[in-house]
Design an enzyme around this catalytic site. Structure first.
Site, PDB file in Angstrom:
ATOM      1  N   ARG A  60       8.246 -77.716 -19.589  1.00  0.00           N
ATOM      2  CA  ARG A  60       7.075 -76.842 -19.526  1.00  0.00           C
ATOM      3  C   ARG A  60       7.335 -75.504 -20.220  1.00  0.00           C
ATOM      4  O   ARG A  60       6.477 -75.000 -20.952  1.00  0.00           O
ATOM      5  CB  ARG A  60       6.697 -76.597 -18.055  1.00  0.00           C
ATOM      6  CG  ARG A  60       5.539 -75.636 -17.858  1.00  0.00           C
ATOM      7  CD  ARG A  60       5.149 -75.506 -16.395  1.00  0.00           C
ATOM      8  NE  ARG A  60       6.244 -75.150 -15.513  1.00  0.00           N
ATOM      9  CZ  ARG A  60       6.739 -73.928 -15.400  1.00  0.00           C
ATOM     10  NH1 ARG A  60       6.233 -72.923 -16.081  1.00  0.00           N
ATOM     11  NH2 ARG A  60       7.742 -73.696 -14.575  1.00  0.00           N
TER      12      ARG A  60
ATOM     13  N   GLY B  87      11.838 -80.919 -15.859  1.00  0.00           N
ATOM     14  CA  GLY B  87      10.393 -80.658 -15.898  1.00  0.00           C
ATOM     15  C   GLY B  87      10.118 -79.198 -16.222  1.00  0.00           C
ATOM     16  O   GLY B  87       9.224 -78.872 -17.017  1.00  0.00           O
TER      17      GLY B  87
ATOM     18  N   THR C 266      20.114 -84.652  -4.723  1.00  0.00           N
ATOM     19  CA  THR C 266      20.336 -83.366  -5.405  1.00  0.00           C
ATOM     20  C   THR C 266      20.574 -83.593  -6.895  1.00  0.00           C
ATOM     21  O   THR C 266      20.002 -82.890  -7.734  1.00  0.00           O
ATOM     22  CB  THR C 266      21.514 -82.611  -4.758  1.00  0.00           C
ATOM     23  OG1 THR C 266      21.169 -82.331  -3.404  1.00  0.00           O
ATOM     24  CG2 THR C 266      21.819 -81.311  -5.483  1.00  0.00           C
TER      25      THR C 266
ATOM     26  N   TYR D  75      28.150 -89.365  -5.659  1.00  0.00           N
ATOM     27  CA  TYR D  75      28.389 -88.279  -6.613  1.00  0.00           C
ATOM     28  C   TYR D  75      28.463 -88.830  -8.037  1.00  0.00           C
ATOM     29  O   TYR D  75      27.735 -88.388  -8.932  1.00  0.00           O
ATOM     30  CB  TYR D  75      29.679 -87.572  -6.237  1.00  0.00           C
ATOM     31  CG  TYR D  75      30.051 -86.381  -7.082  1.00  0.00           C
ATOM     32  CD1 TYR D  75      29.328 -85.193  -7.014  1.00  0.00           C
ATOM     33  CD2 TYR D  75      31.161 -86.415  -7.930  1.00  0.00           C
ATOM     34  CE1 TYR D  75      29.687 -84.079  -7.769  1.00  0.00           C
ATOM     35  CE2 TYR D  75      31.535 -85.319  -8.683  1.00  0.00           C
ATOM     36  CZ  TYR D  75      30.795 -84.145  -8.595  1.00  0.00           C
ATOM     37  OH  TYR D  75      31.158 -83.055  -9.356  1.00  0.00           O
TER      38      TYR D  75
ATOM     39  N   ILE E 244      10.049 -76.138  -8.265  1.00  0.00           N
ATOM     40  CA  ILE E 244       9.892 -74.675  -8.229  1.00  0.00           C
ATOM     41  C   ILE E 244       9.346 -74.245  -9.581  1.00  0.00           C
ATOM     42  O   ILE E 244       9.696 -74.821 -10.620  1.00  0.00           O
ATOM     43  CB  ILE E 244      11.235 -73.974  -7.891  1.00  0.00           C
ATOM     44  CG1 ILE E 244      11.056 -72.452  -7.816  1.00  0.00           C
ATOM     45  CG2 ILE E 244      12.338 -74.343  -8.875  1.00  0.00           C
ATOM     46  CD1 ILE E 244      12.236 -71.735  -7.165  1.00  0.00           C
TER      47      ILE E 244
HETATM   48  P1  NAD Z   1      30.300 -75.510  -5.284  1.00  0.00           P
HETATM   49  O1  NAD Z   1      30.122 -76.430  -4.118  1.00  0.00           O
HETATM   50  O2  NAD Z   1      31.078 -74.262  -5.067  1.00  0.00           O
HETATM   51  O3  NAD Z   1      28.908 -75.102  -5.906  1.00  0.00           O
HETATM   52  C1  NAD Z   1      27.760 -75.891  -5.816  1.00  0.00           C
HETATM   53  C2  NAD Z   1      26.611 -74.969  -5.428  1.00  0.00           C
HETATM   54  O4  NAD Z   1      25.400 -75.743  -5.391  1.00  0.00           O
HETATM   55  C3  NAD Z   1      26.791 -74.362  -4.036  1.00  0.00           C
HETATM   56  O5  NAD Z   1      26.512 -72.989  -4.092  1.00  0.00           O
HETATM   57  C4  NAD Z   1      25.786 -75.116  -3.184  1.00  0.00           C
HETATM   58  O6  NAD Z   1      25.340 -74.362  -2.072  1.00  0.00           O
HETATM   59  C5  NAD Z   1      24.696 -75.406  -4.195  1.00  0.00           C
HETATM   60  N1  NAD Z   1      23.847 -76.534  -3.846  1.00  0.00           N
HETATM   61  C6  NAD Z   1      24.222 -77.760  -3.391  1.00  0.00           C
HETATM   62  N2  NAD Z   1      23.151 -78.540  -3.183  1.00  0.00           N
HETATM   63  C7  NAD Z   1      22.066 -77.781  -3.518  1.00  0.00           C
HETATM   64  C8  NAD Z   1      20.661 -78.014  -3.507  1.00  0.00           C
HETATM   65  N3  NAD Z   1      20.156 -79.191  -3.098  1.00  0.00           N
HETATM   66  N4  NAD Z   1      19.827 -77.024  -3.905  1.00  0.00           N
HETATM   67  C9  NAD Z   1      20.328 -75.819  -4.291  1.00  0.00           C
HETATM   68  N5  NAD Z   1      21.644 -75.541  -4.310  1.00  0.00           N
HETATM   69  C10 NAD Z   1      22.505 -76.509  -3.928  1.00  0.00           C
HETATM   70  O7  NAD Z   1      30.970 -76.385  -6.443  1.00  0.00           O
HETATM   71  P2  NAD Z   1      31.418 -75.973  -7.921  1.00  0.00           P
HETATM   72  O8  NAD Z   1      32.824 -76.384  -8.067  1.00  0.00           O
HETATM   73  O9  NAD Z   1      31.035 -74.571  -8.224  1.00  0.00           O
HETATM   74  O10 NAD Z   1      30.548 -76.988  -8.804  1.00  0.00           O
HETATM   75  C11 NAD Z   1      29.406 -76.559  -9.528  1.00  0.00           C
HETATM   76  C12 NAD Z   1      28.899 -77.707 -10.393  1.00  0.00           C
HETATM   77  O11 NAD Z   1      29.907 -78.102 -11.315  1.00  0.00           O
HETATM   78  C13 NAD Z   1      28.517 -78.961  -9.593  1.00  0.00           C
HETATM   79  O12 NAD Z   1      27.364 -79.529 -10.152  1.00  0.00           O
HETATM   80  C14 NAD Z   1      29.691 -79.873  -9.800  1.00  0.00           C
HETATM   81  O13 NAD Z   1      29.330 -81.232  -9.718  1.00  0.00           O
HETATM   82  C15 NAD Z   1      30.158 -79.489 -11.194  1.00  0.00           C
HETATM   83  N6  NAD Z   1      31.584 -79.781 -11.371  1.00  0.00           N
HETATM   84  C16 NAD Z   1      32.543 -78.967 -10.841  1.00  0.00           C
HETATM   85  C17 NAD Z   1      33.880 -79.288 -11.026  1.00  0.00           C
HETATM   86  C18 NAD Z   1      34.999 -78.420 -10.490  1.00  0.00           C
HETATM   87  O14 NAD Z   1      36.168 -78.781 -10.640  1.00  0.00           O
HETATM   88  N7  NAD Z   1      34.751 -77.269  -9.892  1.00  0.00           N
HETATM   89  C19 NAD Z   1      34.235 -80.441 -11.733  1.00  0.00           C
HETATM   90  C20 NAD Z   1      33.223 -81.261 -12.218  1.00  0.00           C
HETATM   91  C21 NAD Z   1      31.893 -80.911 -12.066  1.00  0.00           C
END
Ligand code: NAD
Ligand code: UDP
Length: 327
Positions: free
Chosen positions: A111, A107, A97, A150, A68
């Site tokens: 840019r 990227g 993802t 993951y 994008i």
């Molecule tokens: P969440 O599932 O609520 O949020 C993830 C968001 O990413 C969602 O809105 C989902 O629709 C979106 N998403 C998924 N695949 C996508 C794609 N291909 N393109 C665009 N959007 C996409 O989870 P969260 O707890 O809010 O986690 C957010 C980030 O923090 C993640 O990367 C997760 O790995 C990281 N994380 C969270 C925790 C936690 O405890 N909450 C711990 C470690 C890491």
């Protein structure tokens, strides 16, 4: 908005999710121009609907595995399913993802000369043999198990971030997030806090996996978002990885008891099999965050649970579609 604030154009991928929506709230209230990008795989528009009328907020439905073209100053890359049931639903997509998403935001950062932040995870440590986990610990991940999509996806994303930094001088920030909870968690995400609260409020059985002696350390969302912003604003020599999480460790059995007490529930605890590769202990060493970011969590687990329970009480669970059958 403070008059001294430099308004930045900030992209938040996964911005409609649990953490992303709180981050968007914070950045919008600071006066920045915020672009929230999400494909709504594990979230819903209701998390950000209150921001739609704000002049400094935009929402884009897009899948970050596709590139994008945007012009921004900073990127927070949060797009990735985070709950085990969600990321194991389509493991190949989860890996794409993390990896393609990282390549696309890096990227863009290269840019635009933007600063780019990666939401990495304590899962890069796998089932840790070092306790608490320091950033120098290289982890104990099963590369072919059900969590690998993951864990290894996030590890590969970290590799890409550091290679773009070394090869292309991209200004990066990498944080490793430990279990975080709070309002706007999806009630059917299958994570332990949302499961226990939902079950307790409905007086259903509380599903404790294994013997319940496995531990986690839970950080309240507001504390974590403070840490995100401090990390993004940190001096350029602090690129990470930096652990962000609450070092207070509890067993899942203790958590179940606390949720039952705080909800006044009649639920009873039932044991279910422990999922494969479930880490037995997890607790962050946050010395770097404390000393370099002057950050540490302030909200106690009980207080955070009370706020989360209040939020869950306002929900009509029928309004939520479980994103996967794995909850
Ligand atoms: P969440 O599932 O609520 O949020 C993830 C968001 O990413 C969602 O809105 C989902 O629709 C979106 N998403 C998924 N695949 C996508 C794609 N291909 N393109 C665009 N959007 C996409 O989870 P969260 O707890 O809010 O986690 C957010 C980030 O923090 C993640 O990367 C997760 O790995 C990281 N994380 C969270 C925790 C936690 O405890 N909450 C711990 C470690 C890491
Ligand atoms: N867990 C549990 N009951 C549930 C959901 C999870 O006992 O209904 C346990 C799970 O086995 C793990 C811990 O709670 O040991 C945290 O699980 P979660 O899925 O929230 O996150 P993880 O840290 O494992 O990614």
């Amino acid at each position: 908005m403070s008059t001294s604030l430099k308004v930045k154009r900030i992209l938040v991928t996964g911005g409609a999710g649990f953490l992303g929506s709180h981050l968007c709230d914070r950045l919008v209230s600071l006066g920045h121009d915020v672009i929230c990008l999400d494909n709504f795989f594990t979230s819903q528009k209701s998390n950000v609907v209150h921001l739609l009328a704000k002049p400094n907020f935009e929402l884009i439905r897009h899948d970050i595995t596709h590139d994008i073209w945007l012009e921004v100053d900073e990127i927070y890359n949060l797009a990735c399913p985070a709950a085990p049931g969600h990321y194991q639903y389509n493991p190949i997509k989860t890996m794409k993802t993390s990896v393609l998403g990282a390549i696309n935001v890096l990227g863009m950062a290269k840019r635009c000369r933007a600063k780019v932040f990666q939401a990495s995870t304590s899962e890069v440590y796998g089932d840790p043999t070092e306790h608490p986990q320091r950033e120098t610990y290289r982890g104990n991940v099963n590369p072919i198990g059900p969590r690998a999509c993951y864990d290894e996806g996030k590890r590969a994303a970290e590799t890409l971030f550091f290679d773009y930094h070394r090869m292309n001088r991209v200004n990066i920030r990498v944080v490793r997030i430990f279990n975080t909870f709070g309002p706007r968690m999806h009630p059917f995400d299958g994570r332990v806090v949302s499961n226990f609260i939902r079950q307790a409020l409905r007086h259903e059985d509380i599903t404790l996996f294994g013997d319940g002696n496995q531990s986690r350390s839970f950080c309240y969302v507001d504390d974590l978002i403070d840490g995100f912003i401090r990390m993004m604003d940190a001096p350029d020599d602090l690129i990470g990885p930096v652990n962000l999480g609450n070092p207070g460790e509890v067993s899942m059995k203790q958590l179940a008891e606390m949720v039952i007490e705080l909800t006044g529930s009649k639920s009873r605890v039932v044991h279910r099999p422990l999922p494969a590769d479930d880490p037995s202990r997890r607790c962050p060493d946050i010395t770097i965050a404390r000393t370099r970011l002057n950050w540490e969590p302030r909200v106690a687990l009980r207080d955070g649970l009370k706020k989360t329970i209040e939020y869950f009480r306002t929900l009509n669970f029928d309004d939520f579609r479980p994103p996967t059958p794995n909850f």
